[in-house]
Design an enzyme around this catalytic site. Structure first.
Site, PDB file in Angstrom:
ATOM      1  N   ASP A 130       0.778  -1.249   0.018  1.00  0.00           N
ATOM      2  CA  ASP A 130      -0.128   0.021   0.037  1.00  0.00           C
ATOM      3  C   ASP A 130       0.921   1.335   0.072  1.00  0.00           C
ATOM      4  OD1 ASP A 130       0.367   0.901   2.951  1.00  0.00           O
ATOM      5  OD2 ASP A 130       0.223  -1.082   3.169  1.00  0.00           O
TER       6      ASP A 130
ATOM      7  N   ASP B 299       0.907   3.469   2.401  1.00  0.00           N
ATOM      8  CA  ASP B 299       0.995   4.223   3.728  1.00  0.00           C
ATOM      9  C   ASP B 299      -0.236   4.840   3.757  1.00  0.00           C
ATOM     10  OD1 ASP B 299       1.979   3.903   6.331  1.00  0.00           O
ATOM     11  OD2 ASP B 299       2.683   5.894   6.252  1.00  0.00           O
TER      12      ASP B 299
END
Ligand SMILES: [Zn+2]
Length: 292
Positions: A213, A215
């Site tokens: 991802d 973050d």
């Protein structure tokens, strides 16, 4: 202590809890001076080599990053005879170009942990200042990158600085922006103290970080949610397994490397002043240096 032997160690993280590719797998319980590892180790054959697998968070993912008995995990691998360790972990990306789904072979670490995780095997009468200027084994990094490039068509980043936060929560947006300002590339919760302890145990250690991802720094990105992370992780785990299989196949049997002599000039304490109990307890790690 077990009589089982292994050459290569794999530490699996979120999304990689087992390595079904291991043949003739047996479960091995190893007790160490630092307690039990995260779970029983699984030792089996892969491409004709003996490989030991440790599920970092325990089966069923029971241990928080802070709770992982890292000293016991590293000790257990060393006790089995392992000399080369590959660490697999999920990370968040702090850079646009480190896209979710890509792989990173990090070359640097910043320790941002807060809890005082035990970071050394050496205490209670022995002081050892080990160099971790380059916390990952350069030789093993090269082998790992070559294996990843040949085993997957996923994007592989050949370097990156891993900032290790305490967790278990993900970052706030302000923290995520701070880490970007500090020029960090990827973020996770487990590189420390694992890499430092592997060096203290004189193991060649390198990591494959799986980007799950962004973050939470990208304003158009939804905040990191565990469900979302788990879905990308499942896809990444497949690329990681293919890389491991290829790596083990190609790893040179004779892995002579400077990591395996990391303590040669690191023990500061006068040999005569090291308490016999410490000498005995840490014999696996320092016996050959103290008796030299
Ligand atoms: Zn090395």
């Amino acid at each position: 202590m077990t009589e089982t032997h292994a050459e290569v160690g794999i530490i699996g993280g979120s999304g990689l809890y087992e390595l079904a590719e291991l043949e003739n797998a047996e479960t091995v319980e190893v007790e160490t001076p630092f307690g039990s590892p995260s779970d029983a180790l699984v030792v089996g054959r892969l491409s004709g080599r003996s490989v030991a697998f440790v599920p970092r968070h325990g089966r069923g993912h029971r241990l928080t990053p802070t709770e992982i008995p890292v000293r016991a995990n590293i000790w257990a691998l060393k006790a089995l005879g392992v000399r080369q360790v590959i660490s697999i972990s999920a990370v968040g990306s702090l850079r646009e170009e480190y896209r979710p789904g890509s792989l990173v072979v990090p070359d640097q670490i910043v320790d941002w942990t807060k809890s005082g995780r035990p970071k050394s095997f050496f205490e209670d009468g022995i002081v050892v200042h080990t160099s971790v200027a380059d916390p990952y084994c350069g030789r093993l990094r090269e082998e790992l990158m070559a294996a990843a490039h040949s085993a997957t068509d996923t994007t592989i980043h050949d370097s990156g600085t891993y900032i290790c936060i305490e967790g278990p929560q993900f970052s706030t947006r302000a923290e995520s922006e701070l880490y970007r300002f500090l020029k960090m590339d990827i973020i996770g919760m487990t590189a420390v103290p694992e890499a430092k302890l592997a060096r203290e145990a004189e193991l060649c250690y390198s990591a494959l970080a799986l980007v799950t991802d962004y973050d939470c720094w990208r304003s158009d990105e939804q905040a990191v949610e565990a469900d979302l992370v788990t879905a990308v992780m499942a896809r990444n785990a497949d690329a990681a397994k293919r890389t491991i299989v290829r790596l083990v196949e190609k790893l040179p049997a004779d892995a002579a490397c400077e990591c395996q002599d990391a303590l040669a000039h690191a023990i500061i304490t006068d040999r005569a002043a090291v308490p016999p109990s410490v000498r005995e307890r840490l014999d696996l790690l320092i016996g050959r240096h103290l008796n030299a």
